[in-house]
Design an enzyme around this catalytic site. Structure first.
Site, PDB file in Angstrom:
ATOM      1  N   GLU A   1      21.213  -7.647 -57.139  1.00 17.02           N
ATOM      2  CA  GLU A   1      21.710  -7.961 -58.481  1.00 17.02           C
ATOM      3  C   GLU A   1      20.950  -7.169 -59.569  1.00 17.02           C
ATOM      4  O   GLU A   1      21.569  -6.676 -60.510  1.00 17.02           O
ATOM      5  CB  GLU A   1      21.562  -9.468 -58.706  1.00 17.02           C
ATOM      6  CG  GLU A   1      22.287  -9.977 -59.920  1.00 17.02           C
ATOM      7  CD  GLU A   1      22.062 -11.472 -60.138  1.00 17.02           C
ATOM      8  OE1 GLU A   1      22.626 -12.278 -59.389  1.00 17.02           O
ATOM      9  OE2 GLU A   1      21.317 -11.809 -61.068  1.00 17.02           O
TER      10      GLU A   1
ATOM     11  N   ARG B   1      29.368 -11.515 -61.830  1.00 11.89           N
ATOM     12  CA  ARG B   1      28.145 -10.709 -62.025  1.00 11.89           C
ATOM     13  C   ARG B   1      28.501  -9.236 -62.203  1.00 11.89           C
ATOM     14  O   ARG B   1      27.853  -8.350 -61.665  1.00 11.89           O
ATOM     15  CB  ARG B   1      27.157 -10.844 -60.853  1.00 11.89           C
ATOM     16  CG  ARG B   1      26.424 -12.147 -60.616  1.00 11.89           C
ATOM     17  CD  ARG B   1      25.689 -12.643 -61.813  1.00 11.89           C
ATOM     18  NE  ARG B   1      26.574 -13.503 -62.578  1.00 11.89           N
ATOM     19  CZ  ARG B   1      26.901 -14.758 -62.249  1.00 11.89           C
ATOM     20  NH1 ARG B   1      26.370 -15.309 -61.210  1.00 11.89           N
ATOM     21  NH2 ARG B   1      27.717 -15.458 -62.989  1.00 11.89           N
TER      22      ARG B   1
ATOM     23  N   SER C   1      18.053 -14.563 -58.843  1.00 12.38           N
ATOM     24  CA  SER C   1      18.717 -14.223 -57.574  1.00 12.38           C
ATOM     25  C   SER C   1      18.589 -12.729 -57.343  1.00 12.38           C
ATOM     26  O   SER C   1      18.945 -11.941 -58.221  1.00 12.38           O
ATOM     27  CB  SER C   1      20.203 -14.577 -57.635  1.00 12.38           C
ATOM     28  OG  SER C   1      20.347 -15.943 -57.914  1.00 12.38           O
TER      29      SER C   1
HETATM   30  C1  LIG Z   1      13.884 -16.884 -63.175  1.00 14.19           C
HETATM   31  C2  LIG Z   1      15.186 -16.151 -63.405  1.00 14.19           C
HETATM   32  C3  LIG Z   1      16.396 -16.825 -63.358  1.00 14.19           C
HETATM   33  C4  LIG Z   1      17.619 -16.162 -63.584  1.00 14.19           C
HETATM   34  N1  LIG Z   1      18.779 -16.865 -63.526  1.00 14.19           N
HETATM   35  C5  LIG Z   1      19.966 -16.244 -63.756  1.00 14.19           C
HETATM   36  C6  LIG Z   1      21.198 -16.973 -63.713  1.00 14.19           C
HETATM   37  O1  LIG Z   1      21.235 -18.188 -63.496  1.00 14.19           O
HETATM   38  N2  LIG Z   1      22.357 -16.302 -63.938  1.00 14.19           N
HETATM   39  C7  LIG Z   1      22.373 -14.959 -64.210  1.00 14.19           C
HETATM   40  O2  LIG Z   1      23.463 -14.402 -64.400  1.00 14.19           O
HETATM   41  N3  LIG Z   1      21.216 -14.239 -64.265  1.00 14.19           N
HETATM   42  C8  LIG Z   1      20.027 -14.847 -64.045  1.00 14.19           C
HETATM   43  N4  LIG Z   1      18.862 -14.124 -64.076  1.00 14.19           N
HETATM   44  C9  LIG Z   1      18.902 -12.676 -64.332  1.00 14.19           C
HETATM   45  C10 LIG Z   1      18.627 -12.277 -65.799  1.00 14.19           C
HETATM   46  O3  LIG Z   1      17.984 -13.289 -66.503  1.00 14.19           O
HETATM   47  C11 LIG Z   1      19.915 -11.915 -66.546  1.00 14.19           C
HETATM   48  O4  LIG Z   1      20.588 -10.889 -65.873  1.00 14.19           O
HETATM   49  C12 LIG Z   1      19.643 -11.468 -67.989  1.00 14.19           C
HETATM   50  O5  LIG Z   1      20.867 -11.299 -68.679  1.00 14.19           O
HETATM   51  C13 LIG Z   1      18.848 -10.183 -68.076  1.00 14.19           C
HETATM   52  O6  LIG Z   1      18.476 -10.026 -69.439  1.00 14.19           O
HETATM   53  P1  LIG Z   1      17.272  -9.084 -69.867  1.00 14.19           P
HETATM   54  O7  LIG Z   1      17.291  -8.978 -71.348  1.00 14.19           O
HETATM   55  O8  LIG Z   1      16.021  -9.551 -69.252  1.00 14.19           O
HETATM   56  O9  LIG Z   1      17.744  -7.697 -69.227  1.00 14.19           O
HETATM   57  P2  LIG Z   1      16.835  -6.548 -68.599  1.00 14.19           P
HETATM   58  O10 LIG Z   1      16.279  -7.035 -67.310  1.00 14.19           O
HETATM   59  O11 LIG Z   1      15.902  -6.010 -69.586  1.00 14.19           O
HETATM   60  O12 LIG Z   1      17.984  -5.469 -68.280  1.00 14.19           O
HETATM   61  C14 LIG Z   1      18.975  -5.739 -67.322  1.00 14.19           C
HETATM   62  C15 LIG Z   1      20.052  -4.640 -67.392  1.00 14.19           C
HETATM   63  O13 LIG Z   1      20.738  -4.726 -68.633  1.00 14.19           O
HETATM   64  C16 LIG Z   1      20.597  -3.515 -69.368  1.00 14.19           C
HETATM   65  N5  LIG Z   1      20.457  -3.882 -70.787  1.00 14.19           N
HETATM   66  C17 LIG Z   1      19.518  -4.704 -71.342  1.00 14.19           C
HETATM   67  N6  LIG Z   1      19.738  -4.826 -72.663  1.00 14.19           N
HETATM   68  C18 LIG Z   1      20.830  -4.059 -72.953  1.00 14.19           C
HETATM   69  C19 LIG Z   1      21.562  -3.754 -74.157  1.00 14.19           C
HETATM   70  N7  LIG Z   1      21.219  -4.273 -75.346  1.00 14.19           N
HETATM   71  N8  LIG Z   1      22.623  -2.919 -74.065  1.00 14.19           N
HETATM   72  C20 LIG Z   1      22.993  -2.373 -72.876  1.00 14.19           C
HETATM   73  N9  LIG Z   1      22.352  -2.619 -71.716  1.00 14.19           N
HETATM   74  C21 LIG Z   1      21.279  -3.465 -71.753  1.00 14.19           C
HETATM   75  C22 LIG Z   1      19.368  -2.831 -68.802  1.00 14.19           C
HETATM   76  O14 LIG Z   1      19.419  -1.431 -69.021  1.00 14.19           O
HETATM   77  C23 LIG Z   1      19.458  -3.229 -67.343  1.00 14.19           C
HETATM   78  O15 LIG Z   1      20.375  -2.407 -66.660  1.00 14.19           O
HETATM   79  C24 LIG Z   1      17.612 -14.770 -63.852  1.00 14.19           C
HETATM   80  C25 LIG Z   1      16.392 -14.079 -63.903  1.00 14.19           C
HETATM   81  C26 LIG Z   1      15.187 -14.762 -63.682  1.00 14.19           C
HETATM   82  C27 LIG Z   1      13.880 -14.021 -63.755  1.00 14.19           C
END
Ligand SMILES: Cc1cc2nc3c(=O)[nH]c(=O)nc-3n(C[C@H](O)[C@H](O)[C@H](O)COP(=O)(O)OP(=O)(O)OC[C@H]3O[C@@H](n4cnc5c(N)ncnc54)[C@H](O)[C@@H]3O)c2cc1C
Length: 322
Positions: free
Chosen positions: A316, A157, A218
């Site tokens: 996280e 992570r 998480s």
């Molecule tokens: C129900 C649920 C289940 C999940 N299960 C998992 C799992 O099994 N494993 C896991 O690892 N994660 C999990 N996650 C966490 C999440 O889905 C991941 O971390 C995902 O990659 C976040 O993507 P996002 O586009 O929503 O990012 P955001 O929430 O929009 O952003 C997260 C971070 O990334 C940065 N960011 C976003 N896009 C970019 C870009 N293009 N360039 C640079 N920085 C960027 C943002 O500035 C922020 O710091 C879960 C979340 C939920 C709600």
């Protein structure tokens, strides 16, 4: 354009920002970032909003929402994916095209561009297993850079993007497993279905109707401690060795939370933030929670775990505007 960020985050908190600009092409991401960065104003890059807790008051924050789409074949089993592509749509695409490697990461919300940020992972697979390179616009230098896998310093992570490399990822290139045996299409599909079922049972697949999924997944990472420290914990505390010599041990954050007296479903007073009913590691919004309430519950959990086991749980999600 602007609107409350509670409408764009899966935990459904976040106030109204100064501006919200959606960018639909790689070039538009670069132009918009350069424009905002030159202004000196506060900014934040948002993807699918599934790993962020945004404060209730963010009226001086400018949001760049990454929404460029496209999946392109670049070689034998290699694909270039635009950052705004939905992660699970990509997994479905790879399974449909008999490309192996991502099926165990089915059902993770969010965008492809955010996946390298915390090196998303589940069920023994992580992005780093297939990641080749990405394009990155660097905030400090203003340069467009190609970052190879080794440059990204992926860990559990974790990556360079969580350790001070500030900017925006515009596309990601992955190397998938190809030339799989004839029956593999069926196997990839079966694995995807298994993972989706398992995740749904824990509230880890987004669903409008299931409040246990209105979360960031998480909320805390599994702590990694020394083997010596791990020996001070109760014998039944789950643990996994993370290096060959056995010096470092990963613990289960969910187990630590439950064994420090936090029950599934717990809320503080009348607050609408609550521990998920399905998984002790998720903090959920039961409808109308504020970011402050989410933060309070997170701190309460951290304090209980620290007082019981002497371990500081690390959140996280990214916290924005606190
Ligand atoms: C129900 C649920 C289940 C999940 N299960 C998992 C799992 O099994 N494993 C896991 O690892 N994660 C999990 N996650 C966490 C999440 O889905 C991941 O971390 C995902 O990659 C976040 O993507 P996002 O586009 O929503 O990012 P955001 O929430 O929009 O952003 C997260 C971070 O990334 C940065 N960011 C976003 N896009 C970019 C870009 N293009 N360039 C640079 N920085 C960027 C943002 O500035 C922020 O710091 C879960 C979340 C939920 C709600």
């Amino acid at each position: 354009m602007t609107k409350p960020l509670s409408e764009l985050t899966t935990i459904r908190v976040g106030g109204t920002p100064a501006s919200l600009t959606e960018v639909f092409t790689r070039d538009a991401i670069i132009d918009e970032c350069q424009r905002i960065w030159a202004s000196g104003e506060e900014w934040f890059v948002l993807g699918g909003g599934s790993n962020v807790v945004i404060a209730d008051e963010v009226s001086n924050l400018h949001i760049i929402r990454v929404a460029n789409k496209g999946i392109e074949k670049t070689g034998h089993g290699s694909i270039r994916v635009q950052a705004g592509e939905n992660w699970d749509d990509l997994v479905r695409y790879t399974v449909d095209h008999h490309l192996g490697g991502l099926e165990s990461l089915s059902g993770i919300p969010g965008t492809v561009g955010a996946a390298p940020v915390q090196n998303i992972g589940a069920y023994g697979t992580e992005l780093a297993d297939v990641f080749v390179r990405c394009e990155f616009l660097d905030y400090l230098s203003g340069e467009v850079q190609i970052l190879e896998k080794a440059d990204c310093a992926f860990g559990y992570r974790d990556s360079i993007f969580k350790r001070g490399k500030v900017g925006v990822i515009t596309w990601v290139e992955l190397q998938m497993l190809v030339d799989l045996p004839a029956a593999s299409g069926e196997l990839l599909n079966r694995r995807r279905d298994e993972v989706l079922d398992l995740r749904a049972s824990k509230g880890m697949v987004l669903s409008e109707d299931d409040l246990d999924t209105h979360s960031c997944g998480s909320f805390f990472t599994n702590p990694i401690v020394t083997a010596t420290f791990a020996r001070t914990l109760p014998e039944d505390a789950p643990r996994w060795h993370v290096d060959e010599d056995g010096d470092r041990v990963k613990l289960s954050a969910a187990w630590l939370i439950e064994h420090s007296g936090i029950t599934k479903g717990l809320a503080l007073g009348a607050a609408k933030a609550a521990v998920s009913n399905k998984h002790a590691l998720a903090i959920t919004n039961r409808g109308g929670a504020t970011a402050a309430q989410i933060g309070e519950l997170a701190r309460f959990i951290q304090e209980r775990v620290a007082a019981t086991f002497g371990i500081n749980l690390v959140p996280e999600p990214s916290f924005v505007g606190f």
